[in-house]
Scaffold this motif. Structure first.
Motif, PDB file in Angstrom:
ATOM      1  N   LEU A   4      20.259 -20.333 -58.644  1.00  0.00           N
ATOM      2  CA  LEU A   4      20.719 -20.073 -60.001  1.00  0.00           C
ATOM      3  C   LEU A   4      20.403 -18.618 -60.333  1.00  0.00           C
ATOM      4  N   ILE A   5      21.431 -17.855 -60.640  1.00  0.00           N
ATOM      5  CA  ILE A   5      21.253 -16.464 -61.056  1.00  0.00           C
ATOM      6  C   ILE A   5      21.478 -16.419 -62.566  1.00  0.00           C
ATOM      7  N   LEU A  34      14.199 -21.711 -64.673  1.00  0.00           N
ATOM      8  CA  LEU A  34      13.945 -21.009 -63.415  1.00  0.00           C
ATOM      9  C   LEU A  34      12.686 -21.486 -62.707  1.00  0.00           C
ATOM     10  N   LYS A  35      11.875 -22.282 -63.366  1.00  0.00           N
ATOM     11  CA  LYS A  35      10.731 -22.874 -62.670  1.00  0.00           C
ATOM     12  C   LYS A  35      11.190 -23.968 -61.721  1.00  0.00           C
ATOM     13  N   GLU A  36      12.333 -24.557 -62.030  1.00  0.00           N
ATOM     14  CA  GLU A  36      12.837 -25.626 -61.166  1.00  0.00           C
ATOM     15  C   GLU A  36      13.841 -25.116 -60.146  1.00  0.00           C
ATOM     16  N   TYR A  37      14.754 -24.260 -60.577  1.00  0.00           N
ATOM     17  CA  TYR A  37      15.788 -23.738 -59.676  1.00  0.00           C
ATOM     18  C   TYR A  37      15.299 -22.435 -59.054  1.00  0.00           C
ATOM     19  N   ARG A  38      15.513 -22.297 -57.761  1.00  0.00           N
ATOM     20  CA  ARG A  38      15.193 -21.008 -57.162  1.00  0.00           C
ATOM     21  C   ARG A  38      16.303 -20.045 -57.537  1.00  0.00           C
ATOM     22  N   PRO A 126      27.325 -15.920 -51.935  1.00  0.00           N
ATOM     23  CA  PRO A 126      28.569 -16.673 -52.185  1.00  0.00           C
ATOM     24  C   PRO A 126      28.394 -18.040 -52.828  1.00  0.00           C
ATOM     25  N   ASP A 127      27.300 -18.756 -52.549  1.00  0.00           N
ATOM     26  CA  ASP A 127      27.132 -20.104 -53.089  1.00  0.00           C
ATOM     27  C   ASP A 127      26.319 -20.142 -54.380  1.00  0.00           C
ATOM     28  N   ASP A 128      25.900 -19.002 -54.864  1.00  0.00           N
ATOM     29  CA  ASP A 128      25.075 -18.969 -56.077  1.00  0.00           C
ATOM     30  C   ASP A 128      25.866 -19.405 -57.304  1.00  0.00           C
ATOM     31  N   LEU A 129      25.165 -20.076 -58.211  1.00  0.00           N
ATOM     32  CA  LEU A 129      25.687 -20.319 -59.552  1.00  0.00           C
ATOM     33  C   LEU A 129      25.204 -19.188 -60.449  1.00  0.00           C
ATOM     34  N   VAL A 130      26.092 -18.654 -61.264  1.00  0.00           N
ATOM     35  CA  VAL A 130      25.743 -17.529 -62.131  1.00  0.00           C
ATOM     36  C   VAL A 130      25.841 -17.987 -63.586  1.00  0.00           C
ATOM     37  N   TRP A 131      24.759 -17.769 -64.333  1.00  0.00           N
ATOM     38  CA  TRP A 131      24.698 -18.233 -65.725  1.00  0.00           C
ATOM     39  C   TRP A 131      24.406 -17.041 -66.627  1.00  0.00           C
ATOM     40  N   VAL A 132      25.420 -16.611 -67.369  1.00  0.00           N
ATOM     41  CA  VAL A 132      25.329 -15.448 -68.253  1.00  0.00           C
ATOM     42  C   VAL A 132      25.046 -15.920 -69.672  1.00  0.00           C
TER      43      VAL A 132
END
Length: 469
Positions: A4-5, A34-38, A126-132
């Motif tokens: 998760l970005i 972000l404590k759960e998702y790297r 490429p496989d990252d999820l991006v959360w703005v």
């Protein structure tokens, strides 16, 4: 599981959160995520640099990796103090009278979003999820698409979305809104803000909104929904039980000397309805002279955005108003308002909330308002306090058993205070029991899972060349 970005205007390192005072929902919620998702939390450091180079400061603590950049002074003036906080913030909070439209603000806003995109794009796999996140970075999704990113990208707005009749006053409003179509998922705090967005899309862009939440404009499709943010229920519960909270509880109870405490905790901002709150409380003091010496209002209001002139005016006005009310009603051993311009840590605030018999939270317009939920979470189940809440806060849609008021009405605020004072314990417990269930189940974990799940399930649309209004 995909990384998760998270991308936001500012980055709040986990180590700072216990001492950062009355924090907004964004920093608290994203740290929990972000404590759960790297992954990585990317944003501005809050610091200035002579010349922007794209240099990133990487840091890892508490299971969270942060990547921050410094901005030039001109960037900060135009992008942050300018377009974000002197144009979009007042407009999105229905204060069109305070919105400033300066071409340099818009140029700085676009420039900084481009700099964010250029710097963070190489970090995204490429496989990252991006959360703005939030109004500072509305165009960022389009900027990332322009650089070839085909990842699933989501956007969450933490403040209200204004009605179309207000938004069209923004120069180049169509161009700004079209950049949102580059995202795969758009999240809003409430159904009201979602409906306002959908209305704009249909009216101004000629788009179509399906019943399942899919929005279509030309060959672009995006999923939009409401995801009400909550508190970190587990973490806040631990803060309530901490030694720091117990000390804060005892300190406030001792200083109250048997009087009821009404508490308000807000960042110093015109959207929070502080003037209206003081005037409503003043009306109570006028109408109920017999109750004056039996309670006081503790208003904690840490200053914010000191570089924006409007906020200095607010502070001066509230200093004058609180002083006038105290001068009019105080006695030698009692003042009606304790007005404090400093911040406190979350554990101290938890203790203050628990010690206060009434919370008075009167925003004129708020995306959510987590203070209301924290107050409920801090209460003693056997003897809970009463929440008085503006019906224009997003939280009012979930906390229906609060005493809901129109913050513009001095009499409604005054009447609600008296009703709270007279409310029997059985009714207080009934109302609190209903609200705590919402706070517990619709917490930050549920919010995070709901949004990220929608992003994971989003179908990457066929991309065409970017459209420009």
């Amino acid at each position: 599981m995909s990384r998760l970005i998270v991308i936001s205007n500012r980055v709040s390192a986990p180590k700072a959160q216990s001492a950062a005072g009355a924090q907004g929902g964004l920093s608290v919620a994203l740290s929990a995520a972000l404590k759960e998702y790297r992954g990585i939390w990317f944003g501005w450091s809050g610091e200035k640099t002579e010349e922007f180079t794209g240099h990133m400061d990487l840091h890892r603590e508490g299971g969270v990796t942060t990547a921050t950049i410094d901005l030039e002074e001109q960037d900060i003036d135009e992008y942050y103090n300018g377009y974000a906080n002197r144009t979009l913030w007042p407009l999105f909070h229905y204060r069109i009278d305070l919105a400033e439209y300066d071409r340099s603000f818009g140029s700085g806003y676009e420039r900084v979003n481009e700099r964010f995109a250029e710097t963070v794009a190489p970090l995204i796999e490429p496989d990252d999820l991006v959360w703005v996140h939030d109004y500072h970075l509305i165009p960022l999704g389009q900027q990332l698409r322009d650089r070839g990113l085909k990842n699933r990208i989501g956007f969450f707005l933490h403040i209200p979305w204004p009605p179309s009749r207000l938004l069209v006053s923004l120069p180049y409003h169509e161009r700004l809104v079209r950049t949102l179509l580059a995202y795969d998922v758009i999240g809003f705090q409430t159904e009201e803000w979602l409906e306002s967005f959908c209305h704009y899309v249909e009216r101004e862009l000629g788009g179509r909104v399906d019943k399942d939440g899919m929005i279509h404009v030309g060959d672009r499709s995006v999923y939009a929904a409401a995801y009400p943010i909550g508190v970190d229920y587990k973490e806040f519960g631990e803060a309530v039980e901490s030694a720091t909270a117990r000390e804060a509880f005892e300190r406030l109870r001792k200083s109250a000397a048997g009087r009821r405490t009404i508490i308000g905790v807000d960042r110093l901002d015109y959207s929070k309805g502080l003037e209206e709150r003081f005037l409503g409380y003043r009306r109570f003091l006028e109408k109920h002279g017999e109750s004056r010496d039996h309670l006081f209002l503790l208003q904690i209001a840490p200053p914010s955005r000191g570089e924006v002139a409007t906020y200095e005016v607010i502070r001066e006005h509230l200093d004058e108003l609180s002083g006038r009310i105290n001068g009019e009603f105080a006695s030698v051993d009692w003042v009606p308002i304790r007005y404090v311009n400093q911040s406190y840590g979350r554990a101290e605030l938890a203790g203050f909330y628990r010690a206060a018999e009434i919370a008075l939270i009167t925003p004129l317009r708020d995306g959510m308002n987590l203070v209301a939920k924290e107050y409920v979470a801090a209460q003693d189940p056997d003897d809970p306090g009463v929440l008085i809440l503006s019906r224009f806060a997003g939280a009012a849609l979930q906390l229906k058993d609060a005493l809901l008021v129109n913050p513009y009405s001095k009499d409604e605020i005054s009447d609600a205070i008296m009703k709270a004072i007279r409310m029997p314990k059985a009714e207080r417990i009934r109302r609190w029991t209903s609200m705590i269930e919402s706070v517990r189940t619709e917490d930050v974990v549920a919010w995070r899972h709901a949004f990220v799940s929608a992003l994971e399930n989003a179908r990457p649309p066929v991309r065409s060349e970017p459209e420009h209004a």
